[in-house]
Write a protein that holds these residues in place. Structure first.
Motif, short mmCIF file in Angstrom:
data_model
loop_
_atom_site.label_atom_id
_atom_site.label_comp_id
_atom_site.label_asym_id
_atom_site.label_seq_id
_atom_site.Cartn_x
_atom_site.Cartn_y
_atom_site.Cartn_z
N UNK A 1 0.66 8.45 45.49
CA UNK A 1 0.64 9.87 45.81
C UNK A 1 0.22 10.69 44.60
N UNK A 2 0.73 10.30 43.43
CA UNK A 2 0.41 11.05 42.21
C UNK A 2 -1.07 10.93 41.84
N UNK A 3 -1.65 9.72 41.96
CA UNK A 3 -3.03 9.55 41.51
C UNK A 3 -4.04 9.90 42.61
N UNK A 4 -3.57 10.22 43.82
CA UNK A 4 -4.51 10.52 44.91
C UNK A 4 -5.46 11.67 44.57
N UNK A 5 -4.98 12.80 44.01
CA UNK A 5 -5.93 13.86 43.63
C UNK A 5 -6.96 13.39 42.59
N UNK A 6 -6.53 12.58 41.64
CA UNK A 6 -7.47 12.04 40.66
C UNK A 6 -8.49 11.12 41.28
N UNK B 1 -9.63 10.37 54.27
CA UNK B 1 -9.16 9.62 55.44
C UNK B 1 -8.10 8.59 55.07
N UNK B 2 -8.05 8.21 53.78
CA UNK B 2 -7.05 7.24 53.32
C UNK B 2 -5.79 7.91 52.79
N UNK B 3 -5.66 9.21 53.01
CA UNK B 3 -4.52 9.95 52.45
C UNK B 3 -3.18 9.38 52.92
N UNK B 4 -3.10 8.92 54.15
CA UNK B 4 -1.85 8.38 54.66
C UNK B 4 -1.37 7.17 53.89
N UNK B 5 -2.30 6.36 53.37
CA UNK B 5 -1.92 5.19 52.58
C UNK B 5 -1.29 5.58 51.26
N UNK B 6 -1.54 6.81 50.81
CA UNK B 6 -0.93 7.32 49.57
C UNK B 6 0.26 8.23 49.87
N UNK B 7 0.72 8.23 51.13
CA UNK B 7 1.85 9.06 51.56
C UNK B 7 1.56 10.55 51.40
N UNK B 8 0.29 10.91 51.56
CA UNK B 8 -0.11 12.32 51.56
C UNK B 8 -0.27 12.74 53.01
N UNK B 9 0.40 13.83 53.43
CA UNK B 9 0.35 14.21 54.86
C UNK B 9 -1.04 14.67 55.28
N UNK B 10 -1.36 14.42 56.54
CA UNK B 10 -2.65 14.85 57.11
C UNK B 10 -2.51 16.29 57.64
N UNK B 11 -2.17 17.18 56.76
CA UNK B 11 -2.06 18.58 57.16
C UNK B 11 -3.45 19.21 57.13
N UNK C 1 0.95 18.50 46.04
CA UNK C 1 2.39 18.66 45.84
C UNK C 1 2.94 19.85 46.61
N UNK C 2 2.09 20.81 46.93
CA UNK C 2 2.56 21.97 47.70
C UNK C 2 2.96 21.56 49.11
N UNK C 3 2.38 20.46 49.62
CA UNK C 3 2.69 20.01 50.97
C UNK C 3 3.64 18.82 50.99
N UNK C 4 4.21 18.46 49.84
CA UNK C 4 5.19 17.38 49.77
C UNK C 4 6.60 17.96 49.75
N UNK C 5 7.55 17.16 50.21
CA UNK C 5 8.95 17.57 50.16
C UNK C 5 9.51 17.15 48.79
N UNK C 6 9.26 17.98 47.81
CA UNK C 6 9.69 17.68 46.44
C UNK C 6 10.36 18.90 45.85
N UNK C 7 11.47 18.68 45.12
CA UNK C 7 12.18 19.81 44.54
C UNK C 7 11.56 20.20 43.20
N UNK C 8 12.16 21.19 42.54
CA UNK C 8 11.60 21.74 41.30
C UNK C 8 11.54 20.71 40.18
N UNK C 9 12.58 19.82 40.09
CA UNK C 9 12.60 18.83 39.01
C UNK C 9 11.47 17.82 39.17
N UNK C 10 11.23 17.42 40.41
CA UNK C 10 10.16 16.45 40.66
C UNK C 10 8.79 17.08 40.38
N UNK C 11 8.61 18.33 40.79
CA UNK C 11 7.35 19.01 40.54
C UNK C 11 7.11 19.23 39.05
N UNK C 12 8.16 19.59 38.34
CA UNK C 12 8.02 19.85 36.90
C UNK C 12 7.60 18.60 36.15
#
Length: 292
Positions: free
Chosen positions: A81-86, A146-156, A240-251
């Motif tokens: 999930x972290x490296x998906x944007x890269x 199209x492979x976003x789901x494999x990285x646990x990125x939602x298809x929003x 990360x805006x569309x993930x369920x992550x709190x402030x500590x995880x985002x930071x």
């Protein structure tokens, strides 16, 4: 006799340059880029191999290795999930540079000279190449989305549209960079050697594979001077805006880019990428006007 010979001369009328002709030239160059990409299936496949390997192979393997290191107070983030944007940025990066390489190919086989003597401005050729290369790279990047789901990125839908727009902007800047390099290079070997020398540092210094916070001073400075950094960070911010992550995880995993402690806003990063693309395209136009 002289009068008869003069009357046999066929007059050739060259159409005057106009904005309408230049727009048509841009459209033709763009269309040609799309046709070349569609017919070159090997290029389509090769451009996807490395990003897919990073996402599925390296991402999965390293997730097991650093599982403890990807946990924050608010939960856990998968390394894929972290490296998906890269990976999205990498997918358009390689395709965009291949599109720019077609200029060197056209120069070697004489087709570029035929384009340059046409009654159109040379700027229209460069603009068509940059926009066409960016569009081709973005179309190839759709496969990675199209492979976003494999990285646990939602298809929003909005997430995918925002990523698609950012990928086009990144591809435009990279194609402009490639066209600027190709404006003076006369053979493919030299272009790909210079290309490889530029792309690998850009990729590893962009934050595509690791967070930008907590880096040594010299490495942090290099990442701030890397144009790709300002394309990867907005993509990660979108994910990360569309993930369920709190402030500590985002930071921890989405720290953003800072200049001497000042957090660079996302809109400014987007402006920086667009400005760099336009500036490099402008340099390429100047080089084409004075070359060949």
């Amino acid at each position: 006799m002289g009068t008869e010979a003069a009357s046999d001369v066929v007059r050739v009328r060259v159409p005057e340059r106009s904005a309408r002709h230049d727009l048509r030239a841009i459209k033709i160059v763009l269309h040609r880029e799309l046709i070349r990409f569609w017919r070159d299936r090997m290029r389509m496949v090769s451009g996807l191999v490395q990003p897919v390997l990073w996402l599925l192979v390296m991402g999965t393997g390293l997730s097991n290795l650093v599982r403890g290191g990807t946990t924050a107070a608010g939960g856990t983030v998968d390394l894929r999930t972290f490296i998906f944007p890269g990976v999205c940025a990498m997918s358009v990066m390689f395709t965009a540079m291949f599109s720019a390489a077609s200029i060197v190919w056209d120069r070697e086989f004489g087709f570029l000279r035929e384009m340059l003597v046409a009654p159109i401005s040379r700027a229209s050729i460069v603009i068509g190449k940059c926009v066409g290369g960016a569009l081709v790279a973005t179309l190839q990047g759709v496969v990675i989305l199209a492979l976003a789901g494999l990285a646990h990125v939602p298809y929003h839908p909005m997430l995918l549209l925002e990523l698609l727009g950012m990928m086009f902007l990144c591809a435009f800047a990279l194609t402009g960079f490639g066209v600027m390099l190709a404006a003076r290079i006369t053979n493919m070997q030299a272009f790909f050697a210079l290309n490889q020398m530029a792309l690998m540092p850009m990729m590893f210094l962009s934050g595509a594979l690791y967070p930008l916070n907590g880096l040594p001073g010299w490495l942090a400075v290099l990442t701030r001077f890397n144009p790709l950094t300002y394309a990867v960070d907005p993509m990660r911010h979108i994910v990360f805006r569309y993930l369920h992550a709190d402030a500590a995880l985002r930071a921890r995993f989405n720290p953003g880019v800072t200049w001497n402690g000042w957090h660079v806003p996302i809109w400014l990063e987007i402006v920086i990428v667009a400005a760099m693309g336009l500036a490099m395209m402008g340099v390429a136009i100047v080089e084409f006007r004075h070359g060949d």
